[in-house]
Write a protein that holds these residues in place. Structure first.
Motif, PDB file in Angstrom:
ATOM      1  N   GLU A  95       0.626  -1.103   0.232  1.00 47.29           N
ATOM      2  CA  GLU A  95       0.000   0.026   0.022  1.00 47.29           C
ATOM      3  C   GLU A  95       0.852   1.246   0.015  1.00 47.29           C
ATOM      4  O   GLU A  95       0.381   2.519  -0.096  1.00 47.29           O
ATOM      5  CB  GLU A  95      -0.855   0.043   1.171  1.00 47.29           C
ATOM      6  CG  GLU A  95      -1.886  -1.308   1.269  1.00 47.29           C
ATOM      7  CD  GLU A  95      -2.949  -0.934   0.068  1.00 47.29           C
ATOM      8  OE1 GLU A  95      -3.317   0.086  -0.499  1.00 47.29           O
ATOM      9  OE2 GLU A  95      -3.238  -2.149  -0.244  1.00 47.29           O
ATOM     10  N   GLY A  96       2.180   1.301  -0.010  1.00 45.53           N
ATOM     11  CA  GLY A  96       3.111   2.365   0.025  1.00 45.53           C
ATOM     12  C   GLY A  96       3.388   2.706   1.344  1.00 45.53           C
ATOM     13  O   GLY A  96       4.139   3.765   1.298  1.00 45.53           O
ATOM     14  N   TYR A  97       3.147   2.075   2.435  1.00 37.30           N
ATOM     15  CA  TYR A  97       3.860   2.594   3.668  1.00 37.30           C
ATOM     16  C   TYR A  97       5.004   2.015   4.172  1.00 37.30           C
ATOM     17  O   TYR A  97       5.678   1.069   3.680  1.00 37.30           O
ATOM     18  CB  TYR A  97       2.859   1.831   4.774  1.00 37.30           C
ATOM     19  CG  TYR A  97       1.211   2.319   4.735  1.00 37.30           C
ATOM     20  CD1 TYR A  97       1.002   3.767   4.901  1.00 37.30           C
ATOM     21  CD2 TYR A  97       0.196   1.578   4.562  1.00 37.30           C
ATOM     22  CE1 TYR A  97      -0.317   3.954   5.085  1.00 37.30           C
ATOM     23  CE2 TYR A  97      -1.158   1.821   4.355  1.00 37.30           C
ATOM     24  CZ  TYR A  97      -1.394   3.144   4.659  1.00 37.30           C
ATOM     25  OH  TYR A  97      -2.687   3.544   4.460  1.00 37.30           O
ATOM     26  N   ALA A  98       5.753   2.851   4.843  1.00 34.86           N
ATOM     27  CA  ALA A  98       7.184   2.593   5.170  1.00 34.86           C
ATOM     28  C   ALA A  98       6.940   1.790   6.383  1.00 34.86           C
ATOM     29  O   ALA A  98       6.370   2.386   7.472  1.00 34.86           O
ATOM     30  CB  ALA A  98       8.067   3.776   5.437  1.00 34.86           C
ATOM     31  N   VAL A  99       7.350   0.509   6.498  1.00 33.30           N
ATOM     32  CA  VAL A  99       7.142  -0.460   7.774  1.00 33.30           C
ATOM     33  C   VAL A  99       8.475  -0.201   8.219  1.00 33.30           C
ATOM     34  O   VAL A  99       9.691  -0.680   7.974  1.00 33.30           O
ATOM     35  CB  VAL A  99       6.576  -1.509   7.142  1.00 33.30           C
ATOM     36  CG1 VAL A  99       6.307  -2.521   8.524  1.00 33.30           C
ATOM     37  CG2 VAL A  99       5.282  -1.461   6.652  1.00 33.30           C
ATOM     38  N   HIS A 100       8.536  -0.267   9.719  1.00 34.26           N
ATOM     39  CA  HIS A 100       9.579  -0.459  10.818  1.00 34.26           C
ATOM     40  C   HIS A 100       9.122  -1.848  11.588  1.00 34.26           C
ATOM     41  O   HIS A 100       7.727  -1.722  11.944  1.00 34.26           O
ATOM     42  CB  HIS A 100      10.082   0.662  11.614  1.00 34.26           C
ATOM     43  CG  HIS A 100      10.272   1.972  10.828  1.00 34.26           C
ATOM     44  ND1 HIS A 100      11.303   2.232  10.490  1.00 34.26           N
ATOM     45  CD2 HIS A 100       9.496   2.703  10.361  1.00 34.26           C
ATOM     46  CE1 HIS A 100      11.449   3.357   9.775  1.00 34.26           C
ATOM     47  NE2 HIS A 100      10.165   3.710   9.590  1.00 34.26           N
ATOM     48  N   SER A 101       9.817  -2.501  12.049  1.00 34.85           N
ATOM     49  CA  SER A 101       9.414  -3.684  12.784  1.00 34.85           C
ATOM     50  C   SER A 101      10.550  -4.314  13.850  1.00 34.85           C
ATOM     51  O   SER A 101      11.645  -3.927  13.808  1.00 34.85           O
ATOM     52  CB  SER A 101       9.026  -4.998  12.081  1.00 34.85           C
ATOM     53  OG  SER A 101      10.305  -5.380  11.509  1.00 34.85           O
TER      54      SER A 101
END
Length: 237
Positions: free
Chosen positions: A28-34
């Protein structure tokens, strides 16, 4: 709003779950940190100030509830937190939301449902940030005063600490006293997404709100239940 402008922190100790969530959100174009650790989640959150946090309840020490409590007492106090857990009992939902969570999804979950919830929360936050400075105004009902400029609620002169969702719920109801809001409509107005038939999140927030503003939460004077329909704000005191 484009997903590319939003950052999301995913905190879960199951690698497969984290990878699945990250995959769908990145599409969806989100920048994800985990991360899979609570202490690391706090450090990351207070470093990047994400637009939303997806937080597993059942982490090690600190667990998800403690992480939420810590974040709510710091610079990430208003970042939406969506709890994720295999626990579906009402007591667990109440606990998580009462500690500052904004929403709750249980495992197993539909990735598309999760994405829809994420979009709704981020859209709502962006809308609040883009709003012009509100005109000074307040809603007053006897001892209850809702300051719409300071986003503050007072009862008999004392400030009542409310979560973002509790304040929004109270405001939606109080702006139209005596109107009965069906559960699904009230959920949609505050969370900006469909409840998908699960209104427990809404009911828990109503319960928490009553505990804070009602003299007798079991016999509420302000927020009344209209059985079979929903809730209304009563001002005839």
């Amino acid at each position: 709003m484009s997903g590319t402008s939003a950052e999301i922190l995913v905190v879960d100790d199951e690698v497969e779950i984290t990878e699945l969530i990250s995959l769908y959100l990145e599409r969806e174009g989100y920048a994800v940190h985990s991360t899979d650790r609570g202490d690391e989640a706090i450090r990351i959150a207070e470093s990047i100030f994400p637009d939303l946090i997806i937080l597993d309840v059942s982490l090690g020490e600190p667990d998800g509830i403690e992480v939420c409590r810590t974040l709510r007492g710091g610079p990430c106090a208003h970042v939406p937190i969506l709890f994720l857990s295999c626990k579906s009992e009402d007591a667990d939902i109440v606990h998580g939301l009462s500690e500052g969570g904004d929403d709750y999804i249980t495992k197993p979950f539909s990735p598309s449902q999760l994405v829809a919830r994420v979009k709704a929360h981020i859209r709502r936050r962006r809308m609040r940030e883009k709003l012009p400075e509100p005109t000074p105004m307040s809603l007053v009902f006897g001892d209850l005063a809702i300051d719409l400029q300071r986003l503050e609620v007072k009862l008999a002169g004392d400030v009542i600490p409310l979560s973002v969702k509790e304040f929004e719920l109270l405001t939606v109801l109080a702006r139209q006293p005596d109107r009965v809001f069906p559960l699904d409509e009230l959920y949609r107005l505050v969370w900006h997404t469909d409840s998908i038939g699960d209104t427990r999140t809404l009911m828990v927030h109503i319960s928490n709100l009553r505990k804070k503003i009602e003299a007798d939460p079991s016999n509420p004077a302000f927020i009344q239940t209209v059985r079979g329909f929903g809730y209304r704000f009563n001002y005839n005191r």
